[in-house]
Write a protein that holds these residues in place. Sequence first.
Motif, short mmCIF file in Angstrom:
data_model
loop_
_atom_site.label_atom_id
_atom_site.label_comp_id
_atom_site.label_asym_id
_atom_site.label_seq_id
_atom_site.Cartn_x
_atom_site.Cartn_y
_atom_site.Cartn_z
N LYS A 83 -2.66 39.67 9.41
CA LYS A 83 -2.62 40.02 7.99
C LYS A 83 -2.56 38.76 7.12
O LYS A 83 -3.22 38.68 6.08
N ASN A 86 -6.09 37.12 7.22
CA ASN A 86 -7.05 37.88 6.42
C ASN A 86 -6.78 37.72 4.92
O ASN A 86 -7.72 37.59 4.13
N THR A 87 -5.52 37.71 4.54
CA THR A 87 -5.18 37.64 3.12
C THR A 87 -5.48 36.27 2.53
O THR A 87 -6.08 36.18 1.45
N MET A 90 -9.23 35.45 1.94
CA MET A 90 -10.03 36.28 1.02
C MET A 90 -10.59 35.41 -0.10
O MET A 90 -9.97 34.43 -0.52
N ASN A 96 -9.81 43.04 -4.47
CA ASN A 96 -8.73 43.58 -3.66
C ASN A 96 -7.66 42.54 -3.30
O ASN A 96 -6.77 42.83 -2.50
N VAL A 97 -7.75 41.33 -3.86
CA VAL A 97 -6.81 40.27 -3.50
C VAL A 97 -5.38 40.66 -3.87
O VAL A 97 -4.46 40.48 -3.07
N THR A 99 -3.93 43.59 -4.25
CA THR A 99 -3.36 44.63 -3.38
C THR A 99 -3.11 44.09 -1.97
O THR A 99 -2.10 44.45 -1.34
N ALA A 100 -3.99 43.22 -1.48
CA ALA A 100 -3.78 42.62 -0.15
C ALA A 100 -2.54 41.75 -0.15
O ALA A 100 -1.77 41.75 0.83
N VAL A 101 -2.33 41.00 -1.23
CA VAL A 101 -1.13 40.15 -1.32
C VAL A 101 0.12 41.02 -1.39
O VAL A 101 1.15 40.71 -0.74
N GLU A 103 0.50 44.01 -0.10
CA GLU A 103 0.71 44.55 1.25
C GLU A 103 1.28 43.48 2.18
O GLU A 103 2.15 43.76 3.01
N LEU A 104 0.77 42.25 2.05
CA LEU A 104 1.27 41.15 2.87
C LEU A 104 2.74 40.89 2.58
O LEU A 104 3.54 40.68 3.50
N TYR A 141 2.64 32.68 -3.69
CA TYR A 141 2.27 33.84 -4.50
C TYR A 141 3.34 34.20 -5.53
O TYR A 141 3.02 34.72 -6.60
#
Length: 173
Positions: A83, A86-87, A90, A96-97, A99-101, A103-104, A141
């Motif tokens: 994860k 992948n994040t 990106m 979708n960055v 939302t991926a962050v 989720e991470l 982040y």
Amino acid sequence: MASPSLLTPTPKLQPLLPTSAAPPPSPLPHQNHHHPSRRHFLSLSAVTTATLSLSSLLPVTPPPAFAADDEEYVKETSDVINKVRNTINMDKNDPNVATAVAELRDTSNSWVAKYRREKALLGRPSFREIYSALNAVSGHYISFGPTAPIPAKRKARILEEMDTAEKALLRGR
């Protein structure tokens, strides 16, 4: 000139209603509320002594571990590694960055909360590397926002920590 809404004194005082106060209940002659009886004290001390002696006879078992087992740790850590890779790989223009962050961050927070208390895992190289990488990613982040790209130098160090952790996991460390 006085207004009709103001209070004006009345010529005759009205008496207040008497309150009926019940007398407090009298204690029974054989009860003494201030000093417990000797019989009561002895029975409590006997129960306490019996409980303490029984508890010393029972075997002491260690509390259960927070993490289930080694296989679960390896699987969940591998998922976190994938994860993170992948994040951070990106494209910054990908919609979708964010939302991926998010989720991470959820995944990494739950991983850290689950395995941080495990004394057996704290010395493992895989744990140290993942924990350090998650700190770097999360710190970036938090400081710069979920859509800010990670600088190349920091990204290279994070990916190197991921590779080191993955190798350590394969070796069972």
